[in-house]
Write a protein that holds these residues in place. Structure first.
Motif, mmCIF file in Angstrom:
data_model
loop_
_atom_site.group_PDB
_atom_site.id
_atom_site.type_symbol
_atom_site.label_atom_id
_atom_site.label_comp_id
_atom_site.label_asym_id
_atom_site.label_seq_id
_atom_site.Cartn_x
_atom_site.Cartn_y
_atom_site.Cartn_z
ATOM 1 N N PHE A 1 -13.440 2.415 25.422
ATOM 2 C CA PHE A 1 -12.571 3.014 24.411
ATOM 3 C C PHE A 1 -13.182 4.328 23.952
ATOM 4 N N ASN A 2 -12.417 5.075 23.192
ATOM 5 C CA ASN A 2 -12.809 6.433 22.850
ATOM 6 C C ASN A 2 -13.928 6.469 21.790
ATOM 7 N N ALA A 3 -15.156 6.351 22.267
ATOM 8 C CA ALA A 3 -16.301 6.302 21.361
ATOM 9 C C ALA A 3 -16.525 7.654 20.677
ATOM 10 N N PHE A 4 -16.195 8.730 21.383
ATOM 11 C CA PHE A 4 -16.357 10.068 20.792
ATOM 12 C C PHE A 4 -15.530 10.177 19.515
ATOM 13 N N LEU A 5 -14.248 9.813 19.644
ATOM 14 C CA LEU A 5 -13.355 9.889 18.496
ATOM 15 C C LEU A 5 -13.810 8.915 17.391
ATOM 16 N N SER A 6 -14.216 7.740 17.811
ATOM 17 C CA SER A 6 -14.674 6.746 16.848
ATOM 18 C C SER A 6 -15.821 7.308 16.011
ATOM 19 N N ASN A 8 0.866 -1.157 0.000
ATOM 20 C CA ASN A 8 0.000 0.000 0.000
ATOM 21 C C ASN A 8 0.911 1.217 0.000
ATOM 22 N N ASP A 9 1.118 1.822 -1.204
ATOM 23 C CA ASP A 9 2.152 2.853 -1.275
ATOM 24 C C ASP A 9 1.615 4.256 -1.033
ATOM 25 N N GLN A 10 0.344 4.341 -0.612
ATOM 26 C CA GLN A 10 -0.157 5.659 -0.210
ATOM 27 C C GLN A 10 0.674 6.114 0.985
ATOM 28 N N VAL A 11 1.042 7.379 0.969
ATOM 29 C CA VAL A 11 1.797 7.866 2.118
ATOM 30 C C VAL A 11 0.830 7.928 3.291
ATOM 31 N N TYR A 12 1.207 7.336 4.393
ATOM 32 C CA TYR A 12 0.314 7.325 5.544
ATOM 33 C C TYR A 12 0.514 8.584 6.370
ATOM 34 N N ASN A 13 -0.335 9.558 6.118
ATOM 35 C CA ASN A 13 -0.200 10.786 6.909
ATOM 36 C C ASN A 13 -1.566 11.214 7.413
ATOM 37 N N PHE A 14 -2.287 10.246 7.862
ATOM 38 C CA PHE A 14 -3.632 10.516 8.362
ATOM 39 C C PHE A 14 -3.531 11.300 9.673
ATOM 40 N N ASP A 15 -4.198 12.444 9.712
ATOM 41 C CA ASP A 15 -4.066 13.318 10.870
ATOM 42 C C ASP A 15 -5.261 13.144 11.802
ATOM 43 N N LEU A 16 -5.040 12.360 12.840
ATOM 44 C CA LEU A 16 -6.132 12.070 13.772
ATOM 45 C C LEU A 16 -6.533 13.300 14.587
ATOM 46 N N LYS A 17 -5.569 14.198 14.767
ATOM 47 C CA LYS A 17 -5.818 15.357 15.649
ATOM 48 C C LYS A 17 -6.986 16.208 15.159
ATOM 49 N N ARG A 18 -7.188 16.220 13.831
ATOM 50 C CA ARG A 18 -8.327 16.958 13.269
ATOM 51 C C ARG A 18 -9.642 16.615 13.959
ATOM 52 N N HIS A 37 -10.062 15.585 17.107
ATOM 53 C CA HIS A 37 -10.067 15.681 18.569
ATOM 54 C C HIS A 37 -11.132 16.652 19.057
ATOM 55 N N PRO A 38 -11.564 16.527 20.315
ATOM 56 C CA PRO A 38 -12.577 17.437 20.856
ATOM 57 C C PRO A 38 -12.130 18.891 20.728
ATOM 58 N N LYS A 39 -13.089 19.767 20.404
ATOM 59 C CA LYS A 39 -12.728 21.154 20.114
ATOM 60 C C LYS A 39 -13.037 22.092 21.270
ATOM 61 N N ASN A 40 -13.857 21.646 22.205
ATOM 62 C CA ASN A 40 -14.179 22.530 23.334
ATOM 63 C C ASN A 40 -14.426 21.688 24.591
ATOM 64 N N GLU A 41 -14.693 22.379 25.668
ATOM 65 C CA GLU A 41 -14.853 21.704 26.963
ATOM 66 C C GLU A 41 -15.976 20.684 26.930
ATOM 67 N N ASP A 42 -17.061 21.077 26.284
ATOM 68 C CA ASP A 42 -18.217 20.191 26.229
ATOM 69 C C ASP A 42 -17.856 18.880 25.517
ATOM 70 N N GLU A 43 -17.144 19.024 24.396
ATOM 71 C CA GLU A 43 -16.744 17.810 23.659
ATOM 72 C C GLU A 43 -15.753 16.979 24.465
ATOM 73 N N LYS A 44 -14.884 17.665 25.195
ATOM 74 C CA LYS A 44 -13.921 16.927 26.035
ATOM 75 C C LYS A 44 -14.645 16.099 27.073
ATOM 76 N N LYS A 45 -15.688 16.686 27.629
ATOM 77 C CA LYS A 45 -16.484 15.984 28.635
ATOM 78 C C LYS A 45 -17.126 14.743 28.011
ATOM 79 N N ARG A 46 -17.686 14.953 26.815
ATOM 80 C CA ARG A 46 -18.329 13.826 26.126
ATOM 81 C C ARG A 46 -17.318 12.733 25.819
ATOM 82 N N GLU A 47 -16.079 13.160 25.499
ATOM 83 C CA GLU A 47 -15.040 12.181 25.200
ATOM 84 C C GLU A 47 -14.753 11.312 26.440
#
Ligand code: UD2
Ligand code: MN
Length: 581
Positions: free
Chosen positions: A104-109, A73-83, A85-95
Motif C-alpha cells: 500500500f502507499n506507504a509514502f502517502l501514509s 459528525n457534522d464537520q464538512v468532509y473536505n479533506f484534500d488528500l492531493k496536498r 501527493h508526491p511533488k517531484n520525480e524523486d518523490e514519485k519514485k519513492r511512492e
C-alpha cells in the motif's frame, strides 16, 4: 514575624485577585476550553508530528450524562488528500517503491496526519439508537509485523481520539518480531507519553494467532477488541460494539469494515446500506457474500446488527472472559489464515453468535498489487494448508470433509499436528455439528455440485487453454490460461439457472452485446439476462442467449463474444465433467 507573614499572604492574595479581575472573558474561556480539552482527552492524544488538529477538542460538547446518544459528525468532509501527493520525480519514485514494498502507499501514509478527518458513513438510523451509560470498558489489542510505522500510529491515534476515555481501558501493542528499525526505538519514543498504550514484543516470529493471544492474555479490560495495524476508527465506532456485548455476552461483534484504498488511501466506502456478510467458499476460506433476503427481513433498520456466519478476522470485539471460555484460538495455527473461520464456526456451534454492527465503522487498508509486507517463513502453501486442515479436522463433520480434499487432493495425508486438545474442547463445550451450522447459520449455501449441470475447468478446443479468473475479483475481466486441475481460478460450473459460476460466487457476465464484447466477473443475480449461457452439446458452443453470440477464444489469452460459427474450433468448449440430468 506574624505581622510579616500576614503582609506576605495578603500581597499574594491581592496579586491573584487583581490578575483574575484583569482577565477578560475571552481569555478565561480559552483557559477553560483548554482545561476542558485536557479533561475530556486524558486518552493522551499524541501531539507529535504530524500535528493533530487540536481545535476539534475545543468545539466538542460535553457528553450526555443520561444514556449515550451518537451524534452525526457534522464537520464538512473536505479533506484534500492531493496536498500530500508526491511533488517531484524523486518523490514519485519513492511512492512507487513504497507501494511495491508494503502493498500500500506507504509514502502517502507517511505524509498525511494520523488524525485526518474521516467521512460520516453511518446510516441515519444509527442516530436514533441510545447506548447504556455503564458500558463495559475495553482493551484494544493491535498486533503487527513489519508494519509501516505511520499506519500503525494512525491506528493508535484514531482509537485514542475517537473512543470515550472511560471506555478505553488500554491499548496493547504486540510486535510479532518485526525487523524494521523504526518499529524499535522510534516507536517506543512515540508511545512513551501515551499512558494507555503498552507494548509487548515477541522474541521470535509466531504469527498473528499467537500474537493476538499474547495481547489477549495481558489484557485486563472487560471487553477485548482486536484490530489490524493499518486501520482508522471512525467517530462513534466503539459504543455500538460494547453495547451489543453488554446486551449479550456471548455475541462476538465486528464493525462494518470499510475500505481504505491501498493506492490513494482514500476512504472509498459510501454512506448507506451494507450489502455483504461473511460466508465461506468451498475451500473453507472466508468470503464476503450478499446478505440473504431472510436476514434483511429479520432486521428492522439499516442500523440493526447483521448475523454473520463468519468474520474476516482482523477486527472484532468479544467479552474477554468469554473469549477464553470459548477456547481463544488454536495455538498451533501458524502465521496467518483460517483462524477467522475457526473462531466463527466455534462461536456459532458452541452456543455463541457473531454479528456485524453497521453503526460501528472502522476503515482497513486491504493491500493490493499482489505485494505483501510480510512472508510465510515455511511457504504459503504449507502454512495455509496446515491451518485449514486443523480447522476442517476439528469442526467439519466427516460427511463434508471430502469437499475440501476433492478441491485440494494434494492435501490428503499431510501432517496437521495434534488436534486432540481442540477435539476435547469441542466435547467440553458441547458444540453442535457442521450439519447444524449449514442448516441453521448458512441455509443459503449450496454444496458444490448441487444444482449444477456441469463443472469445469472449461477447455477451449482451439487453443487448449481454460477459462480463468486470472485471480481477479468483481468487475475484473475473465481470461484464458493453461488448464490446471483443482485451480481455484478455473473452478467454474454451469448451474441449472444457465449461469457460468465460479466458486467465488461470481458469474461470467457480458454487457457489451456486440461482436468482440468482453467477458467480466459479476455477482451472480440468478435473473438470466447478461449471465445466461446455453451449452449446445452437439456443437460444444457456449451461446450467450441475450445477444445470440458465442463465446470464443481467438488466441491463447483472449476471451470475447463473436457471431456463432459452429465450424470454428475456437468456439468449442469442453467441460471436465458434464452431469447428464
Ligand atoms: C485478514 C484479516 C486478518 C487475519 C487474516 C487471516 C481483516 C481486515 N484482516 O487478512 O486480520 O484474520 O485475514 O488470518 O479481517 N501479522 C503478524 N504476524 C504475522 C503476520 C501478520 O503480527 O506473522 C499481523 C499484521 O501486521 C496485521 C495482522 O496480523 O496487523 C493481519 O495481517 P494482514 O493485515 O496481513 O492480514 P489481512 O488483512 O490481509
Ligand atoms: Mn489487514
Amino acid at each position: 514575624r506574624l505581622f510579616l507573614l500576614i503582609v506576605i499572604i495578603s500581597c499574594c492574595l491581592s496579586v491573584v485577585i487583581t490578575f483574575g479581575l484583569l482577565l477578560n472573558t475571552s481569555t478565561r474561556s480559552t483557559i477553560n476550553s483548554a482545561l476542558y480539552y485536557f479533561q475530556r482527552h486524558y486518552n493522551d492524544i499524541p501531539f507529535i508530528h504530524p500535528p493533530p488538529n487540536i481545535d476539534r477538542g475545543i468545539v466538542e460538547e460535553p457528553k450526555q450524562q443520561m444514556g449515550r446518544k451518537p451524534r452525526p459528525n457534522d464537520q464538512v468532509y473536505n479533506f484534500d488528500l492531493k496536498r500530500y501527493h508526491p511533488k517531484n520525480e524523486d518523490e514519485k519514485k519513492r511512492e512507487e517503491e513504497g507501494k511495491r514494498k508494503n502493498g500500500f502507499n506507504a509514502f502517502l501514509s507517511d505524509q498525511i496526519p494520523w488524525d485526518r478527518p474521516v467521512p460520516e458513513l453511518r446510516d441515519k438510523s444509527c442516530f436514533t439508537q441510545e447506548y447504556a451509560n455503564d458500558l463495559p470498558n475495553t482493551s484494544v489489542v493491535i498486533i503487527f509485523h513489519n508494519e509501516v510505522l505511520s499506519a500503525l500510529m494512525r491506528t493508535i491515534t484514531t482509537v485514542l481520539l475517537r473512543s470515550p476515555a472511560e471506555l478505553l481501558h488500554e491499548i496493547i501493542l504486540v510486535d510479532d518480531f518485526s525487523e524494521r528499525e523504526d518499529l524499535k526505538g522510534k516507536l517506543e519514543d512515540l508511545i512513551r507519553p501515551l499512558s494507555k498504550v503498552k507494548l509487548l514484543r515477541h522474541a521470535s516470529r509466531s504469527g498473528l494467532i499467537r500474537a493476538r493471544l499474547t495481547g489477549a492474555r495481558a489484557a485486563t479490560g472487560e471487553v477485548l477488541i482486536i484490530l489490524d495495524s493499518h486501520c482508522e476508527c471512525y467517530e462513534g465506532w466503539l459504543e455500538p460494539l460494547l453495547d451489543r456485548i453488554q446486551t449479550d455476552r456471548k455475541v462476538a461483534v465486528t464493525p462494518d469494515i470499510t475500505t481504505i484504498d491501498w493506492e490513494s488511501l482514500e476512504h472509498t466506502s459510501k454512506p448507506g446500506a451494507l450489502s455483504s456478510r461473511g460466508s465461506i467458499d468451498w475451500s473453507f476460506a472466508f468470503k464476503w457474500k450478499k446478505i440473504p433476503g431472510y436476514e434483511n427481513e429479520r432486521r428492522k433498520t439499516e442500523g440493526d446488527p447483521i448475523r454473520s456466519p463468519t468474520m474476516a478476522g482482523g477486527l472484532f470485539g468479544i467479552d474477554r472472559r468469554y473469549f477464553f471460555e470459548l477456547g481463544a484460538y488454536d495455538e498451533d495455527m501458524m502465521i496467518w489464515g483460517a483462524e477467522n473461520v475457526e473462531i466463527s464456526f466455534r462461536l456459532w456451534m458452541c452456543g455463541g453468535s457473531l454479528e456485524i454492527v453497521p453503526c460501528s465503522k472502522v476503515g482497513h487498508i486491504f493491500r493490493g498489487g499482489g505485494n505483501t509486507i510480510w512472508t510465510f517463513p515455511e511457504g504459503a502453501d504449507k502454512t495455509l494448508t496446515k491451518n485449514t486442515m486443523r480447522l476442517i479436522e476439528v469442526w467439519v463433520d466427516d460427511e463434508y470433509k471430502h469437499i475440501y480434499y476433492d478441491k485440494r487432493p494434494w492435501a490428503k495425508g499431510r501432517d496437521y499436528g495434534d488436534i486432540s486438545a481442540r477435539l476435547e474442547l469441542k466435547k467440553k463445550l458441547n458444540c453442535k455439528s457442521f450439519k447444524w451450522y449449514m442448516e441453521n447459520v448458512v441455509p443459503e449455501l449450496t454444496l458444490p455440485g448441487e444444482n449444477v449441470a456441469a463443472t469445469g475447468p472449461i477447455r477451449n478446443l482451439g487453443t487448449g487453454n481454460c477459462i480463468d479468473t486470472m485471480g481477479r475479483g468483481e468487475h475484473g475481466e475473465v481470461g484464458m490460461y493453461t488448464c490446471i486441475d483443482h485451480s481455484m481460478n478455473q473452478d467454474i460450473s454451469l448451474t441449472d439457472l444457465d449461469e457460468l459460476q465460479f466458486d467465488s460466487d461470481y458469474c461470467l457476465d457480458v454487457s457489451d452485446h456486440k461482436s468482440g464484447g468482453k467477458v467480466t466477473l459479476y455477482s451472480c443475480h440468478a435473473m438470466g439476462g447478461n449471465q445466461r449461457w446455453v451449452y449446445e452439446k452437439s456443437t460444444q458452443q457456449l451461446i450467450h442467449s441475450i445477444s445470440g453470440n458465442c463465446l470464443e477464444s481467438k488466441d491463447k489469452d483472449s476471451l470475447a463474444l463473436y457471431p456463432c460459427d459452429s465450424t470454428s474450433l475456437f468456439q468449442q468448449w469442453n467441460f471436465r465433467a458434464y452431469h447428464t440430468p
